[in-house]
Scaffold this active site. Sequence first.
Site, short mmCIF file in Angstrom:
data_model
loop_
_atom_site.label_atom_id
_atom_site.label_comp_id
_atom_site.label_asym_id
_atom_site.label_seq_id
_atom_site.Cartn_x
_atom_site.Cartn_y
_atom_site.Cartn_z
N ASP A 495 0.93 -1.27 0.09
CA ASP A 495 0.08 -0.02 -0.02
C ASP A 495 0.87 1.10 0.09
O ASP A 495 1.77 1.22 0.21
CB ASP A 495 -0.88 -0.20 1.28
CG ASP A 495 -2.32 0.72 1.11
OD1 ASP A 495 -2.40 1.58 0.03
OD2 ASP A 495 -3.21 0.55 1.74
N ASP A 557 -10.75 2.16 -3.37
CA ASP A 557 -11.39 1.74 -1.79
C ASP A 557 -12.84 1.80 -1.89
O ASP A 557 -13.36 1.58 -0.77
CB ASP A 557 -10.96 2.93 -0.98
CG ASP A 557 -9.45 2.56 -0.57
OD1 ASP A 557 -9.03 1.38 -0.75
OD2 ASP A 557 -8.89 3.35 0.12
#
Length: 739
Positions: A495, A557
């Site tokens: 990430d 997301d």
Amino acid sequence: MKAGFGVSVLAALAGLALGQNAITENSGNFSLTADGMSYLFHVDQESGDLVSDHFGGPSNDFPIPAKISSQGWHDGLANVRREFPDVGRSDVRLPAIHIQHADGNTVSAFHYQSHQILQGKPALPGLPATYGEDADVSTVQVTLYDNYSDVTAVLSYSVFPKYNAVARSFQIHNNGSNDIVIQRAYSFSTDLPNLDLDMIELQGDWSAEMNRVKRKVQFGETSFRSTEGYSSHLHNPFFALISPTTTESTGEAWGFNLVYTGSFAATAERFSHGGIRVLLGLNPLHSSLHVAPGDTFTSPEVVAVYSSEGLGGMSRSFHSLYKNHLSRGKQTKQTRPILLNSWEGSGFNYTESSLVTLAGEAEALGIELFVNDDGWFGVEYPRNNDTMGLGDWTPNPAKFPDGLGPYVADVNNYTVLNSTSKLQFGLWVEPEMVNPNSTLYHEHPDWVLHAGQHVRSLTRNQLVLNLALPEVQDFVLNTVHGILDSANIQYIKWDNNRAIHEMPSPATDHAYILGLYRIIDNLTTSYPDVLWEGCASGGGRFDAGLLHYWPQSWTSDDTDASNRLTIQLGTSLAYPPSAMGCHVSAIPNGLTQRNISITYRAHVALMCGSFGFELSPSELSPEESAAIPSIMDEAHKVNPIVIGGDFYRLALPEETNWPAVQFVSNDTNTAVLFAFQQKMMIKPAAPPVRLQGLDPTARYWNSGDNGTYSGATYMNAGINLQWPQADYSSMLVWVYKQS
Ligand SMILES: *[C@@H]1O[C@H](CO)[C@@H](O)[C@H](O)[C@H]1NC(C)=O
Ligand SMILES: *[C@@H]1O[C@H](CO)[C@@H](O)[C@H](O)[C@H]1NC(C)=O
Ligand SMILES: *[C@@H]1O[C@H](CO)[C@@H](O)[C@H](O)[C@H]1NC(C)=O
Ligand SMILES: *[C@@H]1O[C@H](CO)[C@@H](O)[C@H](O)[C@H]1NC(C)=O
Ligand SMILES: *[C@@H]1O[C@H](CO)[C@@H](O)[C@H](O)[C@H]1NC(C)=O
Ligand SMILES: *[C@@H]1O[C@H](CO)[C@@H](O)[C@H](O)[C@H]1NC(C)=O
Ligand SMILES: *[C@@H]1O[C@H](CO)[C@@H](O)[C@H](O)[C@H]1NC(C)=O
Ligand SMILES: *[C@@H]1O[C@H](CO)[C@@H](O)[C@H](O)[C@H]1NC(C)=O
Ligand SMILES: *[C@@H]1O[C@H](CO)[C@@H](O)[C@H](O)[C@H]1NC(C)=O
Ligand SMILES: *[C@@H]1O[C@H](CO)[C@@H](O)[C@H](O)[C@H]1NC(C)=O
Ligand SMILES: *[C@@H]1O[C@H](CO)[C@@H](O)[C@H](O)[C@H]1NC(C)=O
Ligand SMILES: *[C@@H]1O[C@H](CO)[C@@H](O)[C@H](O)[C@H]1NC(C)=O
């Protein structure tokens, strides 16, 4: 000027002897030829400048009859279509190369010196790039020299004939005795003629990535860029130019994609004569790259694709080029395990035993890979929330008293439902970041990006490690090696949750990205069996640079299935669905509060190469639990065609209430249709779904209306789907060729 030409004719003949003439050169006229595309340029015999002739459908005459009129105010190079525009010398359009010399002047005069034609494609040192064997790709390297400034430029063009694609990059070599500073470096530049064109780019934000936006290429600059230090949610380093009549399946489309993860800039500049200069490369705000005497700067490459079959044809060229010649991990062409990620179900709040229990619940659903997200590390600064711990990659002893090894062994001890395989384990990391609340930051405050005494701006309580520094690269490398060696980890989600901030110099961004590439090149080479997934607060780094190393990337997301259709179809403009990670999450959706059925949520996520869940299995409703076995069954059936098939956008969510997409196996024997109804409507009726890419003469049965029709009927007349009286309905229809 003629000195170099003799040699290259031999090289071209050598190419012909191999049965390939994708690149030829005659008296300084260069032809790059693909199955349905020509890219032509030549050396001006008087000046030695490189002149653009054509990038489009097949064409082979030199000189190109179409010329820019020299009427009007400007003369000289301003009226010339140029391949590598430099600064000064009467061209007042934006340059592809802008160098500041030691005496402060910025004029350059790059003139043809020599060239070389090769089969295959040399690697770009330190950079991700397309690759191929001698039979797949041919390359011409054209050397230009500025004898006033003692600087060499080598342009590399590689043509992939099967994909109607040209990859271009360049090198700048400082032959002089003083530093030069590169202020602008656009990897790709060409001058198209006065055509009526629209630009399509992918604009967005966090949880709203990859919206198609279209605008006219007007006089002046039609531009966008990222100055975030990475490719970004705001704009993607991709754009298409299309004629106003181009559709998904018809008309001309040119696609341009920078194979790079750092800041970038893209421009189409229409000059007074109407000609359009196309530029894509590094962002000038993050350039100022010093090249010392004897040193060489290598630009990242741009892949440019031409299609006469609309945006769909352009996308399919990118997809198959990227699957076969960009993404190098062995998993690229393999089906991917169905995963469950702990994040939306557990957040930071877990223990070893709660995770082993969760893994057991996952296994009982048929999950094949259990992913432990954020929150597993930190000793002095335990990562129980996002205010601390990044940088300290030691398992939190309160959560994992014996480290990761025995815990992962417990996860691996589950046997996947209806299978003999063991449950795989995956882990989340964010190794480029540090919280000021960390042992690492207290020990190495100088390892963080900063500019003198300026405040280091926090985002999400975190700062960015300066990956331009070799000692920081080594720290990250050793840290991730250590994690991977500590347990049986088969997947990593890497990430990156903030943009760069204050830097020592604008050039740090490029040095950072080269450092990142050095790290992940090493890691993917050292651990070829690990499945790597990129992530940057969702799709903030969904780019071709990372796709070279990592076969998949988290798309957004935003897991609201309706929003996701727009995001995923936007992403598919340049990137293959097989590279997208997509998950089913719980309802009401955490971001939108929408309550979309599990079938619809699953159908949207199944359109991606990496399918999974991001929820707590124990919180599934009885109806959802009942649907899981058939979803798992479809996932196993669909994944091979999503990974290996060709992708067609049949109807777009921004244009219709009934969006649809289709995959077709490469032998045209099987197709799968994903169709959606957003809102229930009394009228109008849903239009027939017209398929693409089938064999028109073969007969196909379909699971939608249980009918058997010719490929031609499916493609030209279409089939009707019977939609229920409900919002957010979806169907997955199989189409099989009858033997
Ligand atoms: C190359 O192009 C020039 C004009 O740019 C033309 O005069 C010449 O005939 C061409 N040569 C060949 C071999 O095509
Ligand atoms: C550079 O080369 C051109 C010929 O291509 C010549 O006219 C010019 O004088 C040269 N300039 C210098 C500084 O050598
Ligand atoms: C510039 O340097 C390169 C690399 O050393 C060399 O190959 C080339 O011949 C040099 N060019 C000139 C004009 O000196
Ligand atoms: C953390 O999880 C435990 C056990 O499931 C629960 O009792 C507790 O309320 C949770 N804490 C928070 C802050 O959510
Ligand atoms: C974050 O976690 C730490 C350690 O568990 C705790 O001390 C701190 O109060 C938490 N901070 C916030 C803002 O929740
Ligand atoms: C694996 O699970 C079995 C029961 O299914 C248990 O007997 C065994 O001890 C477990 N092994 C490990 C290493 O946890
Ligand atoms: C450090 O952690 C504490 C406790 O969670 C938090 O209140 C503080 O804001 C954090 N400091 C920074 C710089 O993030
Ligand atoms: C990766 O980096 C490590 C540590 O620097 C080094 O020992 C190893 O040789 C490198 N491996 C590869 C494949 O580059
Ligand atoms: C979704 O369902 C929840 C109850 O489970 C309800 O509170 C919420 O309003 C619903 N959301 C929408 C957008 O209908
Ligand atoms: C597992 O197999 C059983 C028996 O064949 C079947 O009923 C069930 O649907 C399967 N479950 C999944 C998730 O595939
Ligand atoms: C078609 O797909 C199959 C299975 O993915 C693969 O083995 C084969 O090489 C592909 N053929 C072509 C021509 O791409
Ligand atoms: C599908 O069609 C076949 C023959 O046309 C028929 O035998 C069968 O019952 C049909 N199945 C369904 C589910 O309608």
